[in-house]
Write a protein that holds these residues in place. Structure first.
Motif, mmCIF file in Angstrom:
data_model
loop_
_atom_site.group_PDB
_atom_site.id
_atom_site.type_symbol
_atom_site.label_atom_id
_atom_site.label_comp_id
_atom_site.label_asym_id
_atom_site.label_seq_id
_atom_site.Cartn_x
_atom_site.Cartn_y
_atom_site.Cartn_z
ATOM 1 N N UNK A 93 13.513 22.575 69.462
ATOM 2 C CA UNK A 93 13.606 21.405 68.585
ATOM 3 C C UNK A 93 13.378 21.796 67.125
ATOM 4 N N UNK A 94 12.431 22.693 66.874
ATOM 5 C CA UNK A 94 12.180 23.150 65.498
ATOM 6 C C UNK A 94 13.388 23.933 64.983
ATOM 7 N N UNK A 95 13.989 24.745 65.837
ATOM 8 C CA UNK A 95 15.205 25.473 65.438
ATOM 9 C C UNK A 95 16.305 24.480 65.067
ATOM 10 N N UNK A 96 16.494 23.443 65.890
ATOM 11 C CA UNK A 96 17.496 22.416 65.578
ATOM 12 C C UNK A 96 17.187 21.692 64.285
ATOM 13 N N UNK A 97 15.914 21.393 64.046
ATOM 14 C CA UNK A 97 15.505 20.717 62.815
ATOM 15 C C UNK A 97 15.757 21.592 61.588
ATOM 16 N N UNK A 104 21.896 22.685 57.088
ATOM 17 C CA UNK A 104 23.242 22.110 57.041
ATOM 18 C C UNK A 104 23.317 21.007 55.989
ATOM 19 N N UNK A 105 22.292 20.171 55.916
ATOM 20 C CA UNK A 105 22.260 19.108 54.918
ATOM 21 C C UNK A 105 22.300 19.687 53.501
ATOM 22 N N UNK A 106 21.509 20.719 53.260
ATOM 23 C CA UNK A 106 21.454 21.326 51.926
ATOM 24 C C UNK A 106 22.760 22.051 51.579
ATOM 25 N N UNK A 107 23.278 22.837 52.521
ATOM 26 C CA UNK A 107 24.495 23.596 52.248
ATOM 27 C C UNK A 107 25.707 22.682 52.141
ATOM 28 N N UNK A 153 20.375 26.248 75.991
ATOM 29 C CA UNK A 153 19.433 25.435 75.215
ATOM 30 C C UNK A 153 19.515 25.763 73.728
ATOM 31 N N UNK A 154 19.516 27.051 73.402
ATOM 32 C CA UNK A 154 19.581 27.453 71.997
ATOM 33 C C UNK A 154 20.876 26.961 71.363
ATOM 34 N N UNK A 210 23.597 20.571 67.848
ATOM 35 C CA UNK A 210 23.161 19.198 67.556
ATOM 36 C C UNK A 210 22.447 19.135 66.206
ATOM 37 N N UNK A 211 21.607 20.121 65.913
ATOM 38 C CA UNK A 211 20.914 20.141 64.623
ATOM 39 C C UNK A 211 21.880 20.249 63.461
#
Length: 154
Positions: free
Chosen positions: A46-50, A56-59, A109-110, A116-117
């Protein structure tokens, strides 16, 4: 060109560091507790996805999708390979010691949390009109509406 590989390597190293921290927490705080190990693993994914959502938001605000998405995918794939092939050595194990099912469940999972993140980060940027394309379209609209009318002579 060198700057692109540096950002990819830094992101991959940061994602791998998240895995190392999770493995060390599991190894020293919860030895021989499979339930706690599974919970820590899910939190790690979950932390990896976050982290990927934030990146992604910044780039997405700075460059076109076609530029940053391959870079993000390369960093996530590199971090996944490090996590699956090198990570088990941190916790005193081997990559395939849990069997093929455990190995491939980590891959799925990864990959799932990474996809999704990334999608969530991009969708939030797009929904808020902060992505590169939305900004470009807004600038184009402003330029077209503020341009003085051309006078046609007959």
């Amino acid at each position: 060109m060198k700057q692109r590989w540096v950002s990819i390597a830094v992101l991959a190293a940061a994602l791998f560091a998240i895995n190392v921290v999770a493995r060390l927490v599991t190894r020293f705080a919860f030895p021989d507790n499979d339930s706690a190990e599974n919970k820590v693993s899910i939190v790690m994914f979950a932390v990896v996805g976050l982290v990927l959502a934030v990146v992604a938001y910044r780039w997405a605000q700075r460059v076109r999708l076609g530029t940053w998405l391959p870079e993000l995918a390369a960093a996530a794939a590199g971090a996944m390979l490090l996590t699956i092939l090198v990570g088990p050595f941190v916790s005193g194990d081997y990559p395939f010691s849990g069997g093929a099912g455990n190995f491939f469940s980590q891959v799925w999972l990864y990959g799932g949390f990474a996809i999704v993140g990334t999608l969530l980060g991009y969708w939030v940027a797009t929904a808020l009109g902060r992505d590169y394309r939305s900004k470009s379209l807004k600038a184009f609209t402003i330029a077209k509406t503020t341009k003085p009318r051309r006078i046609v002579r007959r």
